[in-house]
Design an enzyme around this catalytic site. Structure first.
Site, PDB file in Angstrom:
ATOM      1  N   HIS A  68       0.828  -1.208   0.000  1.00 16.13           N
ATOM      2  CA  HIS A  68       0.000   0.000   0.000  1.00 16.13           C
ATOM      3  C   HIS A  68       0.860   1.254   0.000  1.00 16.13           C
ATOM      4  CE1 HIS A  68       0.556  -0.734   4.411  1.00 16.13           C
ATOM      5  NE2 HIS A  68       0.688   0.575   4.453  1.00 16.13           N
ATOM      6  N   HIS A  80       3.950   7.111   3.880  1.00 17.14           N
ATOM      7  CA  HIS A  80       4.892   5.994   3.710  1.00 17.14           C
ATOM      8  C   HIS A  80       4.425   5.069   2.594  1.00 17.14           C
ATOM      9  CE1 HIS A  80       2.065   3.995   6.648  1.00 17.14           C
ATOM     10  NE2 HIS A  80       2.346   2.916   5.926  1.00 17.14           N
ATOM     11  N   GLU A 103       7.762   0.974   5.057  1.00 18.56           N
ATOM     12  CA  GLU A 103       7.288  -0.079   5.954  1.00 18.56           C
ATOM     13  C   GLU A 103       7.523  -1.414   5.257  1.00 18.56           C
ATOM     14  OE1 GLU A 103       3.033  -0.004   6.638  1.00 18.56           O
ATOM     15  OE2 GLU A 103       3.183  -1.306   8.399  1.00 18.56           O
TER      16      GLU A 103
END
Lengths: 134, 134
Positions: free
Chosen positions: A7, A79, A130
């Protein structure tokens, strides 16, 4: 090592307005808001054919995205999250190459219930990355 | 309306170092640098299983990412690109909803040889959005 882009996360100053905008103006498939009290955010997932967007809004007084929105009042891309097969192997490889892992270095349970780690933006062209074990 | 995430573009202060980092530390499939003089950038494509990352570095004196790197010397996520079926229909829908299209409003030919438009970041939570007709 890194696999799919799981994502992109976007911090937004008005969650309802942003969700409505992606639904009606951009014509995307937008979910309902979900409070994630353990992560200090309310999240709206937008499903694209090949990946997801996560709209993030602060939840509670200690939200990890409050500072980002203070610096970027209009919002912004917060992010991006890459999938990995083995998060401990990924961490050890990163550390051996001199990259910094945020926090204690031990994976935490992310918003999807999977182990996650965050990498230091200064080590990766100003981008917060991440890693999520899938 | 929006379809796949075609790519995320990251402006970087050192293209060779960033490419090497994605190749060796993050273990991704990283291409060779390509000069795009018409767009004022040198690009490195990183192929992920479901989408691409484009590393961007200024080319020439009039590069559209020079100002971004001046403001963000470590680099950062510059834009994200969504695919659309019909860019003129997409533009007209956006304009009718009050969103702003950058430039003249006429699509230009993007780095992949397809028609593209950019949307005003202030209208989309501080995020620069590119639409590409696929």
């Amino acid at each position: 090592m890194i696999g799919r882009l799981n994502h992109i996360a976007i911090a937004v100053p008005d969650l309802a307005a942003a969700a409505q905008q992606y639904r009606t103006i951009l014509g995307a498939e937008v979910g309902a808001p979900q409070d994630e009290p353990d992560h200090g955010v309310t999240v709206v997932f937008i499903q694209l054919p090949n990946t997801k967007i996560e709209l993030l809004y602060p939840l509670g007084d200690d939200s990890p995205i409050r500072g980002f929105l203070d610096k970027n009042p209009s919002g912004g891309i917060h992010h991006m999250c890459f999938e990995v097969d083995d998060i401990l192997a990924a961490r050890d490889r990163l550390l051996s190459e001199g990259a910094r892992v945020l926090g204690s270095g031990d994976p935490k349970t992310g918003a999807h219930g999977k182990p996650v780690l965050f990498l230091h933006p200064k080590d990766f062209n100003g981008c917060l990355i991440e890693l999520e074990e899938i």
